[in-house]
Write an enzyme that holds these catalytic residues in place. Sequence first.
Site, short mmCIF file in Angstrom:
data_model
loop_
_atom_site.label_atom_id
_atom_site.label_comp_id
_atom_site.label_asym_id
_atom_site.label_seq_id
_atom_site.Cartn_x
_atom_site.Cartn_y
_atom_site.Cartn_z
N PHE A 59 0.85 -1.26 0.05
CA PHE A 59 0.04 0.14 -0.02
C PHE A 59 0.89 1.22 -0.08
O PHE A 59 1.55 1.52 0.74
CB PHE A 59 -0.79 -0.04 1.24
CG PHE A 59 -1.77 1.20 1.40
CD1 PHE A 59 -2.71 1.39 0.14
CD2 PHE A 59 -1.72 2.38 2.10
CE1 PHE A 59 -3.80 2.42 0.34
CE2 PHE A 59 -2.47 3.14 2.16
CZ PHE A 59 -3.45 3.39 1.43
N GLU A 112 12.55 2.50 3.22
CA GLU A 112 11.43 2.76 4.38
C GLU A 112 11.93 2.44 5.59
O GLU A 112 11.41 2.83 6.58
CB GLU A 112 10.17 1.99 4.10
CG GLU A 112 9.51 2.32 2.51
CD GLU A 112 9.02 4.00 2.45
OE1 GLU A 112 8.68 4.35 3.51
OE2 GLU A 112 9.26 4.53 1.33
#
Length: 187
Positions: A12, A89
């Site tokens: 996502f 990330e």
Amino acid sequence: MGRHKGGPVWLFAYGSLIWRPECSAVERVRGRVHGYHRGLYLWSHEHRGTPEIPGLVFGLDRGGSCSGFAYRLPEDQLEASLYALWQREMPFPSYRPHWLNCRLENGSQVQALGFVLERHLPSYAGNLPDHVLSQVFESACGRYGTTRDYVEQTASALRSHAMPDRNLEARLKRCQSNADQAIASRL
């Protein structure tokens, strides 16, 4: 991180992964997660700021819902895709990778990997007042550019895909104006 229920692996994307994906995808579909919202709540000491002048980046925080994209990752490149994603990330443990229930635009639901903020860590900034965000817009710049550019690119990408984030747009407009006024007053 919990357990994935099998089948394809989805990711996502709610921030820069929308306009600068880290890995290839077999499929890209608009989607929405419930129970989390996008917020500029994470201090960035490298990507969008420095230790001396920290910037901010988006994260998913509890409550509300968030529109974005679901990327189906290629099974034959899954390990390389996840490695590249982790490098980008997760250089610091500011996020908790989590499987999110994501409703795709066709109504189907998938489990999608998302990055949820860890509120107990010092990197969690929370919902800062506009005057602080304006100061960050004026001065924060890191390895990948300014916080302001990052926010503007995310808002623009959401707009261009007909899924504007009204709260983000209003906040951006207020803080851009404040930052521009502060810069003009120094000239």
